[in-house]
Design a protein around this motif. Structure first.
Motif, PDB file in Angstrom:
ATOM      1  N   PHE A  24       0.863  -1.047  -0.021  1.00 49.12           N
ATOM      2  CA  PHE A  24      -0.050  -0.042  -0.060  1.00 49.12           C
ATOM      3  C   PHE A  24       0.941   1.221  -0.085  1.00 49.12           C
ATOM      4  CE2 PHE A  24      -3.065  -2.553   2.215  1.00 49.12           C
ATOM      5  CZ  PHE A  24      -4.322  -2.660   1.342  1.00 49.12           C
ATOM      6  N   VAL A  29       2.828  -4.327   3.079  1.00 50.51           N
ATOM      7  CA  VAL A  29       1.957  -4.849   4.312  1.00 50.51           C
ATOM      8  C   VAL A  29       1.817  -6.231   4.371  1.00 50.51           C
ATOM      9  CG1 VAL A  29      -0.186  -4.951   4.833  1.00 50.51           C
ATOM     10  CG2 VAL A  29       0.343  -2.951   4.258  1.00 50.51           C
ATOM     11  N   PRO A  48      -1.115  -9.880  16.227  1.00 46.55           N
ATOM     12  CA  PRO A  48      -1.585  -8.939  16.655  1.00 46.55           C
ATOM     13  C   PRO A  48      -2.059  -7.937  15.598  1.00 46.55           C
ATOM     14  CG  PRO A  48       1.052  -8.850  16.405  1.00 46.55           C
ATOM     15  CD  PRO A  48       0.499 -10.043  16.044  1.00 46.55           C
ATOM     16  N   SER A  49      -2.715  -6.971  16.132  1.00 44.84           N
ATOM     17  CA  SER A  49      -3.138  -5.769  15.285  1.00 44.84           C
ATOM     18  C   SER A  49      -2.241  -5.159  14.438  1.00 44.84           C
ATOM     19  CB  SER A  49      -3.659  -4.559  16.358  1.00 44.84           C
ATOM     20  OG  SER A  49      -4.548  -3.878  15.504  1.00 44.84           O
ATOM     21  N   GLY A  50      -2.761  -5.161  12.989  1.00 39.36           N
ATOM     22  CA  GLY A  50      -1.812  -4.376  11.950  1.00 39.36           C
ATOM     23  C   GLY A  50      -0.890  -5.329  11.319  1.00 39.36           C
ATOM     24  N   CYS A  51      -0.890  -6.623  11.894  1.00 36.38           N
ATOM     25  CA  CYS A  51       0.225  -7.464  11.238  1.00 36.38           C
ATOM     26  C   CYS A  51      -0.202  -7.896   9.880  1.00 36.38           C
ATOM     27  CB  CYS A  51       0.390  -8.911  12.023  1.00 36.38           C
ATOM     28  SG  CYS A  51      -1.018  -9.996  12.137  1.00 36.38           S
ATOM     29  N   GLY A  52      -1.377  -7.745   9.260  1.00 35.78           N
ATOM     30  CA  GLY A  52      -1.606  -7.981   7.951  1.00 35.78           C
ATOM     31  C   GLY A  52      -2.742  -9.254   7.872  1.00 35.78           C
ATOM     32  N   LYS A  53      -3.355  -9.689   8.751  1.00 40.21           N
ATOM     33  CA  LYS A  53      -4.228 -10.823   8.756  1.00 40.21           C
ATOM     34  C   LYS A  53      -5.366 -10.364   7.733  1.00 40.21           C
ATOM     35  CE  LYS A  53      -5.511 -10.451  13.264  1.00 40.21           C
ATOM     36  NZ  LYS A  53      -4.671  -9.235  13.594  1.00 40.21           N
ATOM     37  N   THR A  54      -5.999  -9.321   7.818  1.00 41.10           N
ATOM     38  CA  THR A  54      -7.164  -9.022   7.239  1.00 41.10           C
ATOM     39  C   THR A  54      -6.830  -8.640   5.810  1.00 41.10           C
ATOM     40  OG1 THR A  54      -8.208  -7.919   9.032  1.00 41.10           O
ATOM     41  CG2 THR A  54      -8.889  -7.157   6.709  1.00 41.10           C
ATOM     42  N   THR A  55      -5.562  -8.245   5.608  1.00 41.11           N
ATOM     43  CA  THR A  55      -4.861  -7.879   4.084  1.00 41.11           C
ATOM     44  C   THR A  55      -5.054  -9.237   3.496  1.00 41.11           C
ATOM     45  OG1 THR A  55      -3.717  -6.031   5.047  1.00 41.11           O
ATOM     46  CG2 THR A  55      -3.204  -7.032   2.706  1.00 41.11           C
ATOM     47  N   GLU A 171     -12.447 -11.996  11.761  1.00 41.05           N
ATOM     48  CA  GLU A 171     -12.814 -11.750  13.361  1.00 41.05           C
ATOM     49  C   GLU A 171     -14.205 -11.691  13.606  1.00 41.05           C
ATOM     50  OE1 GLU A 171     -10.342  -9.365  15.687  1.00 41.05           O
ATOM     51  OE2 GLU A 171      -8.947  -9.264  14.263  1.00 41.05           O
TER      52      GLU A 171
HETATM   53  N1  LIG Z   1      -6.440   0.187   2.170  1.00 43.62           N
HETATM   54  C1  LIG Z   1      -5.166   0.358   3.037  1.00 43.62           C
HETATM   55  N2  LIG Z   1      -4.333   1.470   2.581  1.00 43.62           N
HETATM   56  C2  LIG Z   1      -3.237   1.607   3.403  1.00 43.62           C
HETATM   57  N3  LIG Z   1      -2.764   0.792   4.222  1.00 43.62           N
HETATM   58  C3  LIG Z   1      -3.690  -0.159   4.583  1.00 43.62           C
HETATM   59  C4  LIG Z   1      -4.672  -0.433   3.928  1.00 43.62           C
HETATM   60  N4  LIG Z   1      -5.329  -1.475   4.469  1.00 43.62           N
HETATM   61  C5  LIG Z   1      -4.358  -1.986   5.673  1.00 43.62           C
HETATM   62  N5  LIG Z   1      -3.365  -1.235   5.511  1.00 43.62           N
HETATM   63  C6  LIG Z   1      -2.172  -1.277   6.498  1.00 43.62           C
HETATM   64  O1  LIG Z   1      -1.484  -2.543   6.349  1.00 43.62           O
HETATM   65  C7  LIG Z   1      -1.333  -2.994   7.631  1.00 43.62           C
HETATM   66  C8  LIG Z   1      -2.240  -4.430   7.984  1.00 43.62           C
HETATM   67  O2  LIG Z   1      -3.408  -4.205   8.098  1.00 43.62           O
HETATM   68  P1  LIG Z   1      -4.611  -5.319   8.175  1.00 43.62           P
HETATM   69  O3  LIG Z   1      -5.753  -4.607   8.452  1.00 43.62           O
HETATM   70  O4  LIG Z   1      -4.119  -6.288   7.417  1.00 43.62           O
HETATM   71  O5  LIG Z   1      -4.362  -5.605   9.837  1.00 43.62           O
HETATM   72  P2  LIG Z   1      -4.884  -6.924  10.796  1.00 43.62           P
HETATM   73  O6  LIG Z   1      -3.769  -7.914  11.061  1.00 43.62           O
HETATM   74  O7  LIG Z   1      -6.009  -7.333  10.267  1.00 43.62           O
HETATM   75  O8  LIG Z   1      -5.144  -5.896  12.115  1.00 43.62           O
HETATM   76  P3  LIG Z   1      -6.350  -5.931  12.966  1.00 43.62           P
HETATM   77  O9  LIG Z   1      -6.239  -6.935  13.880  1.00 43.62           O
HETATM   78  O10 LIG Z   1      -6.086  -4.597  13.679  1.00 43.62           O
HETATM   79  O11 LIG Z   1      -7.558  -5.963  12.028  1.00 43.62           O
HETATM   80  C9  LIG Z   1      -1.718  -1.971   8.757  1.00 43.62           C
HETATM   81  O12 LIG Z   1      -0.482  -1.097   8.885  1.00 43.62           O
HETATM   82  C10 LIG Z   1      -2.644  -1.066   7.904  1.00 43.62           C
HETATM   83  O13 LIG Z   1      -2.463   0.294   8.358  1.00 43.62           O
END
Ligand SMILES: Nc1ncnc2c1ncn2[C@@H]1O[C@H](COP(=O)(O)OP(=O)(O)OP(=O)(O)O)[C@@H](O)[C@H]1O
Ligand SMILES: [Mg+2]
Lengths: 357, 264, 270
Positions: A24, A29, A48-55, A171
């Motif tokens: 991104f 990410v 943990p939060s922000g590690c990229g799971k959702t991505t 989640e």
């Molecule tokens: N559309 C986007 N544009 C820019 N950065 C993004 C975007 N989506 C996610 N990120 C960044 O990518 C990183 C991973 O995000 P992601 O949502 O995958 O984390 P996560 O593991 O699901 O966290 P959480 O537990 O908080 O949901 C984060 O640093 C987030 O800021």
């Protein structure tokens, strides 16, 4: 296989990701990720939060575009270029993404309607799914008038209704209270296995991950640190990070000679029998493998506090000022703060990492 | 505890403002129904003026309604998808486009009308048609429709709704109709009421754009104010009030409904 | 994943309409302004020629005074109505915002009914003192008309802001011994400022561009919109009308843009 789910064919696809990467705005990410998810397997993404799971989940879903071509395959078929509506993936969103303008039944039947399935068949299919998640009495309620747990089940039924190749859950229980979360966790696990569907399940709750996953992938900073069965992850963590993330871990650093670890610290003679040849080592063990003993290979530590957990109690004790260990011991024993305890750990359960790993 | 003098002064001033706003309206209603305004109540009441207004100006009433409905149709067609596109796109580009589209709110209607006449005055048939007036009204009301829809889009999680529908196999255009439109309906309703109200009352643009064949209600009103006796002008105003009051009540109800919905 | 083509399809009608009926005409207006007898110097005619300059000054002064008066009245009314429940409040509010839907011509007529020859004030004055009181067709009548259509708009904006103001802030200030004026200065007005900028700018821009009211009252003073109208229709001087229009549009747009940036800064910077 249970008779309830008989009507649903096994529809799980195997998922393969090949150096799957996501950037991104110049910020990577998701590091290149290789994953093999077997048909019908439940893989949990934990981290943990922000590690990229959702991505990672959204990449598999087709909601994000990977950095390069040919990175995601379902049953060997390259799906990277397909948008989500063509991938036939079921998705359960954290906020459920239920349509407020529709009833519970309309939500569940929406995917079938889009597919052009006739009303009659659609209704019977919807009814069956609602029965499966125990919502048959709520079919005609507006989505805004049912409880959080019922919404969660509606979202699950809706995703299953389209007989997806894979089910993706982000989640799904995070918005619920603790009691409901624990109950639904069991229900979802059973339901997913019954369907035999390939599922990727995102959570940051390690207990949930252990309960649901066939395998768990522990992620940190856009990278999968370890992937394996829950027991392997718990008992044989690949590194410090995984060890800490999936439970409490005690850590001792020092030199091993004649199979005994001598902890490097002033004012302590802490020793622990670990076996093996002479070396510098970082030795870890979980609180529950501590055993009271008076033998020569035992650690002596001063009790700081105790917490009662029912069958067990957790001691916080220090081998040297600021160097604390946590021990789970039978709650029938009595300890007073300031008292010295002597204990060791089952050598089988001791994990050793290379120093400065 | 007694009321403070500031509170009392506040009430007094508010009451005076209300009177200043309302009393002329009541006078106008009264004048439109009185036999002779100058002679007062003793002269009695009549519907003759209203009847006279109807025979003279009923075409402007119908035209205003038609113009308002055409304006509404066009703002719906242009504004609702446009608002969704801007919110979807987001970022600097979308903000520039929004600024551009809402420019007609910031520019006096007279200037806009002049620009339209200079650009399209040569196209005789178009210039003479009601459509020319409609274009002016759309230009002026479009920002209100778009803002109303954007405001609602910003309160709902449209992206997740859209992704949810996509995950069930719904193509983009179907998702727009199935999950986006139904959930922005409060905004569309509020926008529509605003557009119709503004269109019915629009004068600045219309006065420049109209031809003798395309007079709307406010244009007729300006005529009547300049050339008719006070009772006729008032009766005509009464007709206008009767047209806009239901719209205003509808607007208020719509606003109350959205407020309730966002609170619950 | 974004579906580009669908996004384009969504914006297409708005893009075509804006291009054809806003950008193109405005470009045409600009060109027209440059083709007058004095060429592009015509842009500055509003400043150089005494008749136009006077008209601009009168309009500016009228708009500013209207804005200040409206802000003062609406601030008082908004504070009186906010956080207060009494029977008929809803009706009162509806009545006070009702004139929002009135075109300028109707507002002009309301002022005639209020301060014209057969108007309310004149009849009362004749009955009580036997003296005439006719002001509808003067600058003061115009001012009243502008206030008439401005108050409802600004009141709505300010009322929304006043409702958001936490009443416990005022109570806290009172508990600290602040008097009503100090509370206004230190607590209430700062909270209302962003809304006052927005409402004030809207009021100013509307007043600058108002045409219908002046048209109905047919005052001897030429406000700028009347000037544009007469230049275009009576003097058939399209170039001059166009250049004045552009100047007027620039002023109103700038006022709104300025207020919006200030309001944004105030809400952000706290
Ligand atoms: N559309 C986007 N544009 C820019 N950065 C993004 C975007 N989506 C996610 N990120 C960044 O990518 C990183 C991973 O995000 P992601 O949502 O995958 O984390 P996560 O593991 O699901 O966290 P959480 O537990 O908080 O949901 C984060 O640093 C987030 O800021
Ligand atoms: Mg996430």
């Amino acid at each position: 296989m249970n008779a309830r789910a008989e009507a649903f064919t096994r529809c799980g696809s195997a998922i393969t990701t090949n150096a799957l990467t996501k950037t991104f705005h110049g910020h990577t990410v998701l590091q290149p990720t290789h994953l093999e998810i077997a048909s019908g397997e439940i893989l949990v993404l934990l981290g943990p939060s922000g590690c990229g799971k959702t991505t990672l989940l959204r990449l598999i879903a087709g909601l994000e575009q990977p950095d390069g071509p040919n990175m995601i395959r379902f049953d060997g078929e390259d799906v990277s270029a397909l948008p989500i509506e063509k991938r036939n993936v079921g998705m359960v969103f954290q906020s459920y993404a239920l349509f407020p303008n529709m009833t519970v039944a309309e939500n569940v039947g929406y995917g079938l309607k889009v597919k052009g399935i006739r009303r009659k068949q659609r209704e019977s299919e919807t009814k069956r799914l609602l029965a499966l998640v125990g919502l048959e009495d709520y079919a005609d309620r507006r989505i805004t008038t049912v409880s959080g747990g019922q919404r969660q089940r509606t979202a699950l039924a809706r995703a299953l209704a389209i007989k997806p190749r894979v089910l993706l859950l982000d989640e799904p229980l995070a918005a619920l209270d603790a009691v409901l979360r624990e109950r639904l966790r069991v229900e979802i696990g059973l339901l997913l296995r019954e369907f035999g569907i390939t599922a990727v399940y995102v959570t940051h709750d390690q207990a949930e991950a252990m309960a649901i996953g066939d395998r768990i992938a522990v992620m940190q900073r856009g990278r999968i640190e370890q992937i394996g069965a829950p027991k392997a992850i718990y008992h044989r963590p690949a590194n410090d990070f995984v060890a800490d993330f999936v439970g409490t871990m005690n850590r001792l650093e020092g030199r091993v000679s004649d199979g005994i670890l001598a902890v490097d610290a002033e004012h302590t003679q802490a020793r622990l029998r670990v076996g093996g040849g002479d070396r510098s080592a970082v030795v870890c063990f979980r609180p529950e493998v501590a055993r009271l003993t008076a033998g020569p290979g035992a650690i002596r530590a001063r009790v700081i506090a105790t917490t009662f957990f029912g069958a067990t109690q957790r001691l916080v004790a220090e081998v040297a000022p600021g160097r604390q260990l946590q021990l789970d011991l039978a709650s029938s024993l009595h300890f007073a703060p300031g008292q010295i305890v002597a204990f060791d750990a089952d050598p089988q359960a001791i994990i050793e990492f290379e120093k400065d790993a | 505890m007694g009321l403070r003098w500031t509170t009392l002064a506040g009430f007094a001033i508010t009451a005076l403002i209300a009177l200043f706003l309302v009393v002329p309206v009541l006078l106008s209603v009264y004048a439109g129904l009185s036999v002779n305004y100058a002679r007062g109540i003793s002269a009695g009441f009549t519907l003759d003026w209203v009847r006279q207004v109807w025979s003279l100006y009923s075409d402007t009433v119908w035209r205003s309604l038609i113009v308002a409905l055409m304006t509404l149709a066009l703002t719906l067609l242009i504004g609702v998808p446009g608002a969704y596109a801007l919110v979807r796109r987001g970022g600097r580009f979308a903000r520039i486009v929004e600024e551009l589209v809402t420019l007609p709110v910031a520019i006096p209607g007279l200037a806009l009308a002049l620009a339209l006449i200079l650009a399209y005055g040569g196209f005789g048939a178009f210039r003479q048609s009601t459509l020319f007036v409609v274009v002016g009204h759309v230009l002026f009301t479009l920002p209100f429709m778009m803002r109303a829809v954007i405001a609602i889009l910003e309160t709902i999680d449209w992206r997740t709704l859209d992704e949810g529908a996509a995950s069930l196999g719904s193509p983009a255009w179907l998702r727009f109709f199935d999950v986006i439109l139904p959930n922005v309906r409060p905004g569309i309703v509020a926008g529509a009421l605003t557009v119709v109200t503004l269109s019915i009352g629009e004068f600045n643009l219309t006065w420049m754009l109209h031809t003798p064949m395309t007079k709307t209600l406010p244009v007729g009103l300006a005529d009547a104010y300049a050339s008719m006796r006070l009772e006729v002008a008032s009766a005509y105003t009464l007709v206008f009030l009767i047209m806009v009051i239901p719209l205003l009540i509808g607007l208020q109800l719509a606003a109350d409904l959205t407020e309730k919905r966002t609170k619950s | 994943m974004r579906s580009r083509s669908f996004d384009v399809l969504l914006i297409l009608p708005a893009a075509i309409f804006t291009l054809a009926f806003l950008i193109l005409p405005l470009a045409r207006l600009t060109v027209e302004a440059g083709t007058g007898p004095s060429g592009f110097a015509g842009f500055f005619a509003i400043l150089t020629e005494a008749r136009y300059r006077n008209s601009l000054l009168v309009t500016l002064a009228l708009s500013i005074v209207t804005t200040l008066a409206t802000l003062a009245l609406a601030t008082i009314a908004a504070q009186t109505l906010a956080h207060r429940k009494f029977p008929g409040r809803g009706l009162l509010l509806s009545l006070m915002t009702f004139p929002l839907a009135f075109p300028g011509v109707v507002v002009g007529f309301m002022i005639i009914l209020f301060g014209g020859r057969l108007g309310l004030v004149n009849s009362l004055s004749m009955a009580a003192f036997g003296t005439r009181a006719i002001f509808a067709y003067s600058l003061f009548g115009l001012f009243l008309g502008y206030v008439y259509f401005s108050v409802p708009r600004v009141l709505l904006t300010l009322l929304a802001a006043a409702e958001k103001l936490d009443p416990s802030l005022v109570e806290a200030a009172r508990s600290l011994g602040a008097g009503p004026l100090a509370i206004q200065r230190d607590v209430v007005l700062p909270a209302l400022f962003p809304a006052m900028y927005t409402g004030g700018a809207l009021c100013f821009a509307t007043a600058m561009g108002a045409f219908g009211t002046a048209f109905t009252l047919a005052t001897s003073i030429d406000v700028v919109p009347m000037l544009i109208y007469t230049e275009f229709t009576l003097a058939t001087n399209a170039g001059m009308a166009a250049s004045i229009s552009i100047a007027l549009g620039a002023i109103t747009w700038a006022a709104l843009a300025l207020a919006r940036s200030r309001a944004m800064r105030d809400t952000k910077g706290g």
